[in-house]
Write an enzyme that holds these catalytic residues in place. Structure first.
Site: not given
Ligand SMILES: Cc1cc2nc3c(=O)[nH]c(=O)nc-3n(C[C@H](O)[C@H](O)[C@H](O)COP(=O)(O)OP(=O)(O)OC[C@H]3O[C@@H](n4cnc5c(N)ncnc54)[C@H](O)[C@@H]3O)c2cc1C
Length: 460
Positions: A34, A50, A114, A182, A199, A312, A342
């Site tokens: 990470e 949020k 990584a 939001e 837009r 998520t 939502a």
């Molecule tokens: C403002 C906001 C509000 C949101 N609200 C909601 C919600 O209400 N409900 C919902 O379901 N979803 C919501 N989401 C979306 C949700 O956060 C994502 O869909 C979810 O976190 C995706 O999970 P993931 O495991 O794919 O990636 P992430 O949770 O983004 O995790 C990826 C991780 O990989 C790490 N990383 C990246 N590249 C590298 C590398 N080369 N080496 C090591 N580490 C690395 C990053 O630092 C990060 O910690 C929201 C997103 C945002 C931005």
């Protein structure tokens, strides 16, 4: 060849952590890298902080309601710094739980970026070290995309909105997606003069048209100024704040802050995907099959980095399917159909299944049942706010293919409606449900009359 690990997970976000834990608990030797804080977007700079901000901002409406219900509410004041400190404590606690859970499962946590060197070798940036793994899981998520126009460098994004030193008096938010909408609700609720500029012809592209119209109306009633069909030409820094010059003849608008919420991109840049033989789509997302396997057979990808549905719970379910398939010898795919979603706007939106337009396109004839009403709490208080509910039903099969709500508790209602829709409930079965009184949700099970738009009714 003996590898250092059976599985190397890149990214400790929602998907990566779940996959790493499940694989480690099945006996595999697992490491997770990470580059930032454990927990990823959801915990550190997304859903969780949020939602805390939504809760904080909703109190202004609650104080208003309380007065209507006979309470004397003294002078109220919001302490942004106190809220931020509390929020940061809670995020640190949650991030700690993620780390502990990984440790308990027996996975090695590596704090480094990584980079893939080939299909089995990973370089750990800043550690002067490489490790090897039999299998690799890419779970790097996405990150904010910043458009390029003069003055864009003065703007914040959602990443910085969680850490502003002080609450601005006024803000302009560019974007019409769920994050923009939001944050508009959050800032307006906290007393910030809020303008939303988008837009497109209306906010929340892709959602049911009636939801988009209804939410925009309700947001305006709560004081958010919405400018549609326009975007930034440039931003000037002046002594009065940031002056947004907008396209399509809009008057310039000066605010303390400008927040860009105009999109996110898969985080694949600089990851070494080419060296590892992993193909990407034009938008940078990783190409995967139904089992989340990439073009390189020993490498999988899940979550936002694949751009399927960026939520998520979806990342988590893809992680579970991956672990079942690869570490439990139980080939499993995740069904991306009928995922509830939502928008934590104010009022919030909950939706599952097809919009009316999409249902008409894919199913032909559909029946619509809808209602708009003032919730009990609001009528008592005398506020002008309406809840909107809509059912989309396939005329041929009688199946409920879409449920859409704007109003208090809409996300909570939709989570449960999603069970029925996912099970393929028909409208006739839906109607056998007894109403629970007095609730807003009872309106959803007492919709009997097909909705006929005014123009059709007039045409006979
Ligand atoms: C403002 C906001 C509000 C949101 N609200 C909601 C919600 O209400 N409900 C919902 O379901 N979803 C919501 N989401 C979306 C949700 O956060 C994502 O869909 C979810 O976190 C995706 O999970 P993931 O495991 O794919 O990636 P992430 O949770 O983004 O995790 C990826 C991780 O990989 C790490 N990383 C990246 N590249 C590298 C590398 N080369 N080496 C090591 N580490 C690395 C990053 O630092 C990060 O910690 C929201 C997103 C945002 C931005």
């Amino acid at each position: 060849m003996a590898y250092d690990y059976d599985l190397f997970v890149i990214g400790a976000g929602s998907g990566g952590v779940r996959a790493a834990r499940l694989a480690a608990m099945s006996g595999a030797r697992v490491a997770v890298a990470e580059a930032d804080r454990v927990g990823g977007t959801c915990v550190i700079r997304g859903c969780v902080p949020k939602k805390f901000m939504v809760y904080a901002s909703e109190f202004s409406h609650a104080f208003e309601d309380a007065r209507g219900f006979g309470w004397d509410v003294g002078e109220t004041r919001f302490d942004w710094a106190r809220f931020l400190a509390r929020k940061d404590d809670e995020i640190a606690r949650l991030s700690g739980i993620y780390t502990t859970n990984l440790q308990k499962a027996g996975a090695d946590m590596i704090h480094a970026r990584a980079i893939l060197k080939d299909a089995h070798t990973i370089e750990l940036e800043g550690k002067d070290q490489t490790v090897t793994a039999d299998k690799i899981l890419i779970a790097t998520g996405g990150r904010v995309w910043r458009p390029d126009f003069p003055g864009a460098e003065f703007c914040i994004t959602s990443d910085e909105a969680f850490h502003l030193k002080q609450l601005p008096k006024s803000i302009l938010i560019a974007g019409g997606g769920y994050i923009a909408v939001e944050f508009a609700g959050i800032f307006a609720g906290l007393g910030v003069e809020t303008t939303l500029v988008y837009r497109g012809p209306n906010i929340l592209r892709g959602f049911d048209e009636d939801i988009r119209v209804h939410l925009a109306d309700e947001m305006e009633k709560r004081g958010v100024r919405i400018i549609l069909g326009s975007q930034h030409d440039k931003i000037e820094k002046t002594e009065h704040g940031l002056k947004s010059h907008l396209t399509h003849g809009q008057m310039p608008c000066t605010t303390d802050q400008v927040m860009l919420a105009v999109g996110r991109r898969a985080w694949t840049e600089g990851l070494g995907l080419e060296a590892a033989g992993v193909k990407t789509n034009e938008d940078g997302t990783v190409v995967v099959d139904d089992f989340s396997q990439t073009s390189q057979p020993n490498i999988w990808a899940i979550g936002d980095v694949t751009g399927r549905i960026n939520l998520t719970p979806v990342a988590i379910r893809e992680a579970v399917a991956f672990a079942e398939t690869v570490f439990k010898n139980n080939p499993t795919t995740y069904d991306h159909d009928t995922v509830p979603t939502a928008v934590f706007s104010q009022p919030p939106v909950g939706t599952v299944g097809l919009s009316e337009a999409d249902a008409r396109k894919s199913l032909g004839q559909v029946d619509i049942y809808q209602t708009k009403f003032r919730p009990m709490k609001v009528t008592f208080q005398g506020r002008d706010e309406r809840t909107f509910m809509k059912l989309v039903v396939c005329a041929k099969t009688d199946k409920v293919v879409g449920v859409h709500i704007v109003g208090p508790d809409a996300p909570e209602m939709i989570q449960l409606a999603a069970i029925a829709v996912k099970m393929g409930v028909t409208k006739a079965q839906w109607d056998t449900t007894t109403a629970l009184h007095p609730t807003a949700a009872e309106e959803l099970v007492t919709l009997r009359e097909k909705y006929v738009p005014h123009e059709l009714a007039a045409a006979g």
